[in-house]
Design a protein around this motif. Structure first.
Motif, PDB file in Angstrom:
ATOM      1  N   LEU A   1       0.855  -1.180   0.000  1.00 18.02           N
ATOM      2  CA  LEU A   1       0.000   0.000   0.000  1.00 18.02           C
ATOM      3  C   LEU A   1       0.892   1.232   0.000  1.00 18.02           C
ATOM      4  O   LEU A   1       1.779   1.353   0.850  1.00 18.02           O
ATOM      5  N   PHE A   2       0.674   2.107  -0.963  1.00 16.38           N
ATOM      6  CA  PHE A   2       1.379   3.381  -1.038  1.00 16.38           C
ATOM      7  C   PHE A   2       0.383   4.477  -0.695  1.00 16.38           C
ATOM      8  O   PHE A   2      -0.663   4.590  -1.339  1.00 16.38           O
ATOM      9  N   VAL A   3       0.712   5.287   0.312  1.00 18.13           N
ATOM     10  CA  VAL A   3      -0.136   6.402   0.718  1.00 18.13           C
ATOM     11  C   VAL A   3       0.609   7.678   0.352  1.00 18.13           C
ATOM     12  O   VAL A   3       1.696   7.946   0.860  1.00 18.13           O
ATOM     13  N   LEU A   4       0.006   8.445  -0.570  1.00 14.53           N
ATOM     14  CA  LEU A   4       0.641   9.665  -1.066  1.00 14.53           C
ATOM     15  C   LEU A   4      -0.063  10.888  -0.500  1.00 14.53           C
ATOM     16  O   LEU A   4      -1.293  10.941  -0.473  1.00 14.53           O
ATOM     17  N   ASN A   5       0.721  11.861  -0.065  1.00 14.76           N
ATOM     18  CA  ASN A   5       0.206  13.099   0.521  1.00 14.76           C
ATOM     19  C   ASN A   5       0.628  14.350  -0.242  1.00 14.76           C
ATOM     20  O   ASN A   5       0.042  15.398  -0.072  1.00 14.76           O
ATOM     21  N   ASP A   6       1.667  14.239  -1.037  1.00 10.74           N
ATOM     22  CA  ASP A   6       2.295  15.411  -1.646  1.00 10.74           C
ATOM     23  C   ASP A   6       1.560  15.862  -2.905  1.00 10.74           C
ATOM     24  O   ASP A   6       0.800  15.095  -3.502  1.00 10.74           O
TER      25      ASP A   6
ATOM     26  N   ARG B   1       6.415   5.765  -9.757  1.00  7.59           N
ATOM     27  CA  ARG B   1       7.380   4.918 -10.477  1.00  7.59           C
ATOM     28  C   ARG B   1       7.682   3.674  -9.661  1.00  7.59           C
ATOM     29  O   ARG B   1       7.705   2.553 -10.179  1.00  7.59           O
ATOM     30  N   TRP B   2       7.909   3.867  -8.359  1.00  8.89           N
ATOM     31  CA  TRP B   2       8.209   2.772  -7.443  1.00  8.89           C
ATOM     32  C   TRP B   2       7.029   1.797  -7.374  1.00  8.89           C
ATOM     33  O   TRP B   2       7.201   0.582  -7.501  1.00  8.89           O
ATOM     34  N   ALA B   3       5.829   2.335  -7.212  1.00 10.54           N
ATOM     35  CA  ALA B   3       4.627   1.488  -7.144  1.00 10.54           C
ATOM     36  C   ALA B   3       4.427   0.728  -8.449  1.00 10.54           C
ATOM     37  O   ALA B   3       4.064  -0.458  -8.440  1.00 10.54           O
ATOM     38  N   GLY B   4       4.664   1.379  -9.572  1.00  9.82           N
ATOM     39  CA  GLY B   4       4.523   0.725 -10.877  1.00  9.82           C
ATOM     40  C   GLY B   4       5.510  -0.410 -11.051  1.00  9.82           C
ATOM     41  O   GLY B   4       5.161  -1.479 -11.566  1.00  9.82           O
ATOM     42  N   ALA B   5       6.746  -0.204 -10.605  1.00 11.50           N
ATOM     43  CA  ALA B   5       7.751  -1.265 -10.696  1.00 11.50           C
ATOM     44  C   ALA B   5       7.383  -2.428  -9.784  1.00 11.50           C
ATOM     45  O   ALA B   5       7.510  -3.591 -10.163  1.00 11.50           O
ATOM     46  N   MET B   6       6.894  -2.116  -8.600  1.00 12.38           N
ATOM     47  CA  MET B   6       6.499  -3.169  -7.667  1.00 12.38           C
ATOM     48  C   MET B   6       5.311  -3.961  -8.208  1.00 12.38           C
ATOM     49  O   MET B   6       5.238  -5.182  -8.049  1.00 12.38           O
ATOM     50  N   ALA B   7       4.383  -3.282  -8.860  1.00 12.96           N
ATOM     51  CA  ALA B   7       3.189  -3.946  -9.396  1.00 12.96           C
ATOM     52  C   ALA B   7       3.539  -4.956 -10.493  1.00 12.96           C
ATOM     53  O   ALA B   7       2.777  -5.882 -10.745  1.00 12.96           O
ATOM     54  N   LYS B   8       4.688  -4.797 -11.115  1.00 14.97           N
ATOM     55  CA  LYS B   8       5.115  -5.715 -12.176  1.00 14.97           C
ATOM     56  C   LYS B   8       5.784  -6.980 -11.640  1.00 14.97           C
ATOM     57  O   LYS B   8       5.996  -7.925 -12.387  1.00 14.97           O
ATOM     58  N   LEU B   9       6.115  -6.997 -10.358  1.00 16.16           N
ATOM     59  CA  LEU B   9       6.761  -8.170  -9.783  1.00 16.16           C
ATOM     60  C   LEU B   9       5.770  -9.317  -9.689  1.00 16.16           C
ATOM     61  O   LEU B   9       4.582  -9.107  -9.457  1.00 16.16           O
ATOM     62  N   PRO B  10       6.256 -10.545  -9.850  1.00 16.25           N
ATOM     63  CA  PRO B  10       5.364 -11.701  -9.715  1.00 16.25           C
ATOM     64  C   PRO B  10       4.736 -11.745  -8.319  1.00 16.25           C
ATOM     65  O   PRO B  10       5.381 -11.394  -7.332  1.00 16.25           O
TER      66      PRO B  10
ATOM     67  N   THR C   1      -4.757  -1.048   4.950  1.00 16.66           N
ATOM     68  CA  THR C   1      -3.577  -1.131   5.819  1.00 16.66           C
ATOM     69  C   THR C   1      -3.478  -2.521   6.436  1.00 16.66           C
ATOM     70  O   THR C   1      -2.392  -3.111   6.487  1.00 16.66           O
ATOM     71  N   ALA C   2      -4.606  -3.051   6.898  1.00 21.52           N
ATOM     72  CA  ALA C   2      -4.615  -4.402   7.466  1.00 21.52           C
ATOM     73  C   ALA C   2      -4.303  -5.454   6.404  1.00 21.52           C
ATOM     74  O   ALA C   2      -3.658  -6.473   6.689  1.00 21.52           O
ATOM     75  N   TRP C   3      -4.730  -5.219   5.163  1.00 22.32           N
ATOM     76  CA  TRP C   3      -4.507  -6.133   4.046  1.00 22.32           C
ATOM     77  C   TRP C   3      -3.033  -6.189   3.651  1.00 22.32           C
ATOM     78  O   TRP C   3      -2.499  -7.246   3.299  1.00 22.32           O
ATOM     79  N   ALA C   4      -2.339  -5.062   3.718  1.00 19.16           N
ATOM     80  CA  ALA C   4      -0.994  -4.920   3.167  1.00 19.16           C
ATOM     81  C   ALA C   4       0.081  -5.603   4.008  1.00 19.16           C
ATOM     82  O   ALA C   4       0.006  -5.607   5.241  1.00 19.16           O
ATOM     83  N   ASP C   5       1.074  -6.155   3.313  1.00 19.71           N
ATOM     84  CA  ASP C   5       2.275  -6.641   3.980  1.00 19.71           C
ATOM     85  C   ASP C   5       3.198  -5.472   4.317  1.00 19.71           C
ATOM     86  O   ASP C   5       3.908  -5.506   5.316  1.00 19.71           O
ATOM     87  N   LYS C   6       3.200  -4.467   3.448  1.00 23.33           N
ATOM     88  CA  LYS C   6       4.025  -3.274   3.620  1.00 23.33           C
ATOM     89  C   LYS C   6       3.195  -2.039   3.311  1.00 23.33           C
ATOM     90  O   LYS C   6       2.438  -2.032   2.344  1.00 23.33           O
ATOM     91  N   VAL C   7       3.381  -0.991   4.122  1.00 27.44           N
ATOM     92  CA  VAL C   7       2.722   0.298   3.880  1.00 27.44           C
ATOM     93  C   VAL C   7       3.809   1.349   3.781  1.00 27.44           C
ATOM     94  O   VAL C   7       4.645   1.496   4.689  1.00 27.44           O
ATOM     95  N   MET C   8       3.825   2.059   2.650  1.00 29.34           N
ATOM     96  CA  MET C   8       4.767   3.137   2.430  1.00 29.34           C
ATOM     97  C   MET C   8       3.987   4.449   2.415  1.00 29.34           C
ATOM     98  O   MET C   8       3.061   4.609   1.629  1.00 29.34           O
ATOM     99  N   VAL C   9       4.366   5.371   3.305  1.00 26.99           N
ATOM    100  CA  VAL C   9       3.693   6.670   3.386  1.00 26.99           C
ATOM    101  C   VAL C   9       4.665   7.721   2.892  1.00 26.99           C
ATOM    102  O   VAL C   9       5.755   7.893   3.449  1.00 26.99           O
ATOM    103  N   ILE C  10       4.262   8.403   1.829  1.00 27.61           N
ATOM    104  CA  ILE C  10       5.140   9.397   1.193  1.00 27.61           C
ATOM    105  C   ILE C  10       4.495  10.770   1.283  1.00 27.61           C
ATOM    106  O   ILE C  10       3.359  10.946   0.949  1.00 27.61           O
TER     107      ILE C  10
END
Length: 118
Positions: free
Chosen positions: A4-9, A22-31, A109-118
């Motif tokens: 989960l990516f949470v964007l504020n900016d 860009r980071w989220a897009g690259a991660m979404a392409k991973l198996p 947030t509960a679903w995600a293994d990782k949460v990135m807040v930017i």
């Protein structure tokens, strides 16, 4: 991995949001990966349909479109209060993005293994 990516900016003006997408897009392409994006504050403008940027400049709506098209399981939630504060209606959101809530953000947030807040 479920991320989960949470964007504020702001959508434009700095490279924080651009680089995060860009980071989220690259991660979404991973198996075996699933990515969800939640937009807060000025980041809600990333999901505004009809963005027209100068030639050669990145377009965050198109970046979100590509991320959504990567595979099933990707989602873009947009903070309802933040949309209201900026006078943005549901009809102005790009396809695939939806008016969301803190309740859904908590569920994601509960679903995600990782949460990135930017």
């Amino acid at each position: 991995m479920k991320a989960l990516f949470v964007l504020n900016d702001a959508a434009y003006g700095s490279e924080h949001t651009y680089n995060t997408l860009r980071w989220a897009g690259a991660m979404a392409k991973l198996p075996d990966s699933e990515v969800k994006i939640f937009l807060f504050g000025d980041a809600v403008l990333c999901a505004k349909a009809g963005q027209q940027v100068p030639e050669g400049f990145y377009n965050l709506q198109l970046m979100l479109d590509k991320l959504l098209a990567t595979h099933d399981g990707n989602a873009v939630g947009v903070c309802s209060s933040c949309l209201n504060a900026r006078g943005i209606s549901d009809a102005e959101l790009m396809a695939g993005a939806h008016r969301s809530s803190l309740t859904e953000l908590c569920e994601w947030t509960a679903w995600a293994d990782k949460v990135m807040v930017i």
